[in-house]
Design a protein around this motif. Structure first.
Motif, short mmCIF file in Angstrom:
data_model
loop_
_atom_site.label_atom_id
_atom_site.label_comp_id
_atom_site.label_asym_id
_atom_site.label_seq_id
_atom_site.Cartn_x
_atom_site.Cartn_y
_atom_site.Cartn_z
N GLY A 53 -2.56 -5.64 -4.02
CA GLY A 53 -1.44 -6.17 -4.82
C GLY A 53 -0.51 -5.06 -5.25
N TRP A 54 0.78 -5.37 -5.29
CA TRP A 54 1.75 -4.34 -5.66
C TRP A 54 1.61 -3.91 -7.11
N GLU A 55 1.14 -4.81 -7.98
CA GLU A 55 0.99 -4.47 -9.39
C GLU A 55 -0.04 -3.37 -9.60
N LYS A 56 -1.12 -3.41 -8.83
CA LYS A 56 -2.16 -2.39 -8.95
C LYS A 56 -1.70 -1.08 -8.32
N LEU A 57 -0.92 -1.17 -7.28
CA LEU A 57 -0.45 0.02 -6.56
C LEU A 57 0.59 0.80 -7.37
N THR A 87 8.50 3.51 -1.78
CA THR A 87 8.95 4.25 -0.60
C THR A 87 9.87 5.39 -1.03
N ALA A 88 10.78 5.10 -1.95
CA ALA A 88 11.73 6.11 -2.42
C ALA A 88 11.08 7.11 -3.38
N GLN A 89 10.11 6.65 -4.15
CA GLN A 89 9.44 7.48 -5.17
C GLN A 89 7.92 7.40 -4.98
N PRO A 90 7.38 8.07 -3.96
CA PRO A 90 5.94 7.95 -3.69
C PRO A 90 5.06 8.40 -4.86
N SER A 91 5.60 9.21 -5.74
CA SER A 91 4.82 9.64 -6.91
C SER A 91 4.53 8.49 -7.86
N ALA A 92 5.20 7.35 -7.67
CA ALA A 92 4.95 6.18 -8.51
C ALA A 92 3.76 5.36 -8.01
N ILE A 93 3.14 5.79 -6.92
CA ILE A 93 1.95 5.10 -6.41
C ILE A 93 0.73 5.61 -7.16
N ALA A 104 -20.94 1.62 5.46
CA ALA A 104 -22.03 0.65 5.29
C ALA A 104 -21.76 -0.18 4.05
N GLY A 105 -21.82 -1.46 4.17
CA GLY A 105 -21.65 -2.34 3.03
C GLY A 105 -20.21 -2.67 2.68
N ALA A 106 -19.25 -2.14 3.44
CA ALA A 106 -17.85 -2.44 3.16
C ALA A 106 -17.15 -2.75 4.47
N ALA A 107 -16.15 -3.57 4.39
CA ALA A 107 -15.40 -3.92 5.59
C ALA A 107 -14.65 -2.70 6.11
N ASP A 108 -14.66 -2.52 7.41
CA ASP A 108 -13.93 -1.42 8.02
C ASP A 108 -12.45 -1.58 7.68
N GLY A 109 -11.85 -0.51 7.22
CA GLY A 109 -10.44 -0.56 6.87
C GLY A 109 -10.15 -1.03 5.46
N GLU A 110 -11.18 -1.14 4.64
CA GLU A 110 -10.97 -1.55 3.25
C GLU A 110 -10.13 -0.50 2.51
N VAL A 111 -9.33 -0.96 1.55
CA VAL A 111 -8.43 -0.09 0.79
C VAL A 111 -8.83 -0.13 -0.68
N THR A 112 -8.88 1.07 -1.29
CA THR A 112 -9.08 1.16 -2.74
C THR A 112 -7.99 2.04 -3.32
N VAL A 113 -7.74 1.84 -4.61
CA VAL A 113 -6.73 2.62 -5.33
C VAL A 113 -7.39 3.19 -6.57
N GLY A 114 -7.19 4.48 -6.78
CA GLY A 114 -7.78 5.17 -7.93
C GLY A 114 -9.13 5.78 -7.56
#
Length: 125
Positions: A53-57, A87-93, A104-114
């Motif tokens: 979700g964009w809110e978490k990112l 895109t313009a301000q990557p430091s805001a990610i 193991a135990g997670a879907a290949d390609g899973e994404v986490t933030v933080g």
């Protein structure tokens, strides 16, 4: 199973430094993508917003966000406007963004933030 990750962030970010050190201590293969030097790949940004979700990112607590004027902040109200800002301000990610592979135990390609050591420990075994 061997864990491979791509870690996206900024090298001087304290959280990114902690995350990279934590992964290195556990022998995890890491490819580091520097937002400052390499930018934000649009296809990855779409995948991340779909995954978390964009809110978490969007890091509304960070310096980059706080330095934006109120009009610029108010203009971020949906995925498209957030993508334009990130895109313009990557430091805001919010950092780091991690793409996990062959975990193991997670879907290949899973994404986490933080950086979440407890969650990451489960992922790397």
């Amino acid at each position: 199973m061997t864990t491979f990750v791509t870690l996206y962030g900024i090298p001087n970010c304290d959280t990114v430094k902690k995350a990279r050190a934590w992964l290195a201590e556990r022998g995890v293969d890491v490819v580091f993508h520097d937002f400052k030097k390499q930018g934000v790949p649009p296809e990855h940004l779409r995948r991340w917003t779909n995954a978390v979700g964009w809110e978490k990112l969007l890091n509304r607590q960070g310096t980059t966000w706080r330095k934006l004027d109120a009009t610029a902040q108010a203009a971020v109200h949906d995925e498209a406007s957030a993508a334009a800002l990130l895109t313009a301000q990557p430091s805001a990610i919010r950092r780091p963004v991690v793409e996990w592979r062959q975990v193991a135990g997670a879907a290949d390609g899973e994404v986490t933030v933080g950086f979440a050591p407890d969650d990451w420990a489960r992922r790397v075994g």
